[in-house]
Design an enzyme around this catalytic site. Sequence first.
Site, PDB file in Angstrom:
ATOM      1  N   LYS A   9       0.808  -1.216   0.000  1.00 28.11           N
ATOM      2  CA  LYS A   9       0.000   0.000   0.000  1.00 28.11           C
ATOM      3  C   LYS A   9       0.846   1.273   0.000  1.00 28.11           C
ATOM      4  O   LYS A   9       0.509   2.223  -0.687  1.00 28.11           O
ATOM      5  CB  LYS A   9      -1.018   0.014   1.148  1.00 28.11           C
ATOM      6  CG  LYS A   9      -0.440   0.274   2.524  1.00 28.11           C
ATOM      7  CD  LYS A   9      -1.537   0.371   3.576  1.00 28.11           C
ATOM      8  CE  LYS A   9      -0.969   0.297   4.984  1.00 28.11           C
ATOM      9  NZ  LYS A   9       0.123   1.225   5.297  1.00 28.11           N
ATOM     10  N   ARG A  84      -8.219   2.387  10.294  1.00 23.51           N
ATOM     11  CA  ARG A  84      -7.936   0.966  10.531  1.00 23.51           C
ATOM     12  C   ARG A  84      -8.923   0.351  11.515  1.00 23.51           C
ATOM     13  O   ARG A  84      -8.789  -0.828  11.829  1.00 23.51           O
ATOM     14  CB  ARG A  84      -6.531   0.825  11.106  1.00 23.51           C
ATOM     15  CG  ARG A  84      -5.457   0.570  10.059  1.00 23.51           C
ATOM     16  CD  ARG A  84      -4.151   0.468  10.818  1.00 23.51           C
ATOM     17  NE  ARG A  84      -3.138  -0.320  10.247  1.00 23.51           N
ATOM     18  CZ  ARG A  84      -2.098   0.184   9.573  1.00 23.51           C
ATOM     19  NH1 ARG A  84      -2.021   1.450   9.287  1.00 23.51           N
ATOM     20  NH2 ARG A  84      -1.144  -0.610   9.170  1.00 23.51           N
ATOM     21  N   ARG A 123      10.738  -7.608   4.163  1.00 25.82           N
ATOM     22  CA  ARG A 123      10.988  -6.180   4.412  1.00 25.82           C
ATOM     23  C   ARG A 123      11.811  -5.994   5.681  1.00 25.82           C
ATOM     24  O   ARG A 123      12.656  -5.098   5.761  1.00 25.82           O
ATOM     25  CB  ARG A 123       9.649  -5.434   4.531  1.00 25.82           C
ATOM     26  CG  ARG A 123       9.816  -3.944   4.704  1.00 25.82           C
ATOM     27  CD  ARG A 123       8.503  -3.218   4.566  1.00 25.82           C
ATOM     28  NE  ARG A 123       7.701  -3.320   5.774  1.00 25.82           N
ATOM     29  CZ  ARG A 123       6.471  -2.854   5.898  1.00 25.82           C
ATOM     30  NH1 ARG A 123       5.880  -2.274   4.868  1.00 25.82           N
ATOM     31  NH2 ARG A 123       5.809  -2.963   7.020  1.00 25.82           N
ATOM     32  N   ARG A 129      12.824  -2.769  10.142  1.00 26.48           N
ATOM     33  CA  ARG A 129      11.779  -2.144  10.961  1.00 26.48           C
ATOM     34  C   ARG A 129      11.544  -2.944  12.230  1.00 26.48           C
ATOM     35  O   ARG A 129      11.435  -4.165  12.195  1.00 26.48           O
ATOM     36  CB  ARG A 129      10.483  -2.045  10.154  1.00 26.48           C
ATOM     37  CG  ARG A 129      10.368  -0.714   9.445  1.00 26.48           C
ATOM     38  CD  ARG A 129       9.137  -0.619   8.612  1.00 26.48           C
ATOM     39  NE  ARG A 129       7.903  -0.910   9.321  1.00 26.48           N
ATOM     40  CZ  ARG A 129       6.700  -0.589   8.854  1.00 26.48           C
ATOM     41  NH1 ARG A 129       6.597   0.054   7.706  1.00 26.48           N
ATOM     42  NH2 ARG A 129       5.619  -0.893   9.520  1.00 26.48           N
ATOM     43  N   ARG A 140       0.036  -8.349  14.243  1.00 27.06           N
ATOM     44  CA  ARG A 140      -0.522  -7.321  13.343  1.00 27.06           C
ATOM     45  C   ARG A 140      -1.583  -7.918  12.436  1.00 27.06           C
ATOM     46  O   ARG A 140      -2.609  -7.294  12.174  1.00 27.06           O
ATOM     47  CB  ARG A 140       0.596  -6.677  12.513  1.00 27.06           C
ATOM     48  CG  ARG A 140       1.424  -5.709  13.353  1.00 27.06           C
ATOM     49  CD  ARG A 140       2.735  -5.391  12.706  1.00 27.06           C
ATOM     50  NE  ARG A 140       2.598  -4.595  11.505  1.00 27.06           N
ATOM     51  CZ  ARG A 140       3.595  -4.382  10.656  1.00 27.06           C
ATOM     52  NH1 ARG A 140       4.777  -4.917  10.870  1.00 27.06           N
ATOM     53  NH2 ARG A 140       3.409  -3.633   9.601  1.00 27.06           N
TER      54      ARG A 140
HETATM   55  P1  AMP Z   1       1.922   1.012   8.661  1.00 28.36           P
HETATM   56  O1  AMP Z   1       3.205   1.633   8.258  1.00 28.36           O
HETATM   57  O2  AMP Z   1       0.733   1.660   8.036  1.00 28.36           O
HETATM   58  O3  AMP Z   1       1.913  -0.480   8.505  1.00 28.36           O
HETATM   59  O4  AMP Z   1       1.767   1.284  10.245  1.00 28.36           O
HETATM   60  C1  AMP Z   1       2.715   0.774  11.166  1.00 28.36           C
HETATM   61  C2  AMP Z   1       2.101   0.690  12.555  1.00 28.36           C
HETATM   62  O5  AMP Z   1       1.676   1.994  12.988  1.00 28.36           O
HETATM   63  C3  AMP Z   1       0.850  -0.166  12.658  1.00 28.36           C
HETATM   64  O6  AMP Z   1       1.140  -1.546  12.813  1.00 28.36           O
HETATM   65  C4  AMP Z   1       0.164   0.426  13.888  1.00 28.36           C
HETATM   66  O7  AMP Z   1       0.801   0.003  15.084  1.00 28.36           O
HETATM   67  C5  AMP Z   1       0.467   1.915  13.722  1.00 28.36           C
HETATM   68  N1  AMP Z   1      -0.601   2.586  12.939  1.00 28.36           N
HETATM   69  C6  AMP Z   1      -0.501   3.139  11.702  1.00 28.36           C
HETATM   70  N2  AMP Z   1      -1.678   3.641  11.302  1.00 28.36           N
HETATM   71  C7  AMP Z   1      -2.555   3.386  12.303  1.00 28.36           C
HETATM   72  C8  AMP Z   1      -3.940   3.617  12.486  1.00 28.36           C
HETATM   73  N3  AMP Z   1      -4.695   4.207  11.539  1.00 28.36           N
HETATM   74  N4  AMP Z   1      -4.507   3.217  13.666  1.00 28.36           N
HETATM   75  C9  AMP Z   1      -3.783   2.627  14.624  1.00 28.36           C
HETATM   76  N5  AMP Z   1      -2.486   2.355  14.517  1.00 28.36           N
HETATM   77  C10 AMP Z   1      -1.861   2.724  13.364  1.00 28.36           C
END
Ligand code: AMP
Length: 183
Positions: A9, A84, A123, A129, A140
């Site tokens: 994404k 989310r 990744r 990360r 997750r």
């Molecule tokens: P991402 O890079 O979008 O995969 O986000 C990495 C991490 O950030 C996620 O696994 C969550 O812990 C946190 N995170 C990102 N966006 C959200 C969201 N909209 N709501 C809650 N946690 C978020």
Amino acid sequence: MLFRSGAGKGTQAKILIEKFGIPQISTGDILRAAIKGGTSLGLEAKKFIDAGELVPDSVVIGIVEERIREADCEKGFLLDGFPRTTPQAEALDGMLHKMGRKIDHAVNLAVPDEEVIQRLLDRAVKEGRSDDTEPVIRNRIKNYNDQTKPLIDFYRGKGLLKEVNGLGSLSEVTERILGALNA
Ligand code: AMP
């Protein structure tokens, strides 16, 4: 708006914002920047991210509300990784309604769980990360299935859902997204 982590994404979001000339609002990027900067938001968010938990709704809703009010979002924006949860989606509707705005499309990049796990593990090796270790990734995925997946029906019910097969080459997936958006 693109939901699924590990489905490409973030990469697809970057291609789309170039094409449409709109900003990308990635809650994950904003949270990671806050962690790097050592802010209180970052300290709070790190605990959740490192455990593979979602950051509390009130925190991310506040971040997005502030960001979409900025001038560069006037012509549109792409939300990457938000909403989310159902409360986040409802809060988003509420804040957009107050602004006299609305969501045009909700894109779900469909990728099977096992493929997502493999991509996230790859990744982890490349980017290092801290939330890309196997137990955290599994958590997750669980949280995705419990809390984020219901949004597919939420947006389907509103007639906004665009389901796109996320398997294939980067350009194939981009073409599918553009086709689904009629762009
Ligand atoms: P991402 O890079 O979008 O995969 O986000 C990495 C991490 O950030 C996620 O696994 C969550 O812990 C946190 N995170 C990102 N966006 C959200 C969201 N909209 N709501 C809650 N946690 C978020």
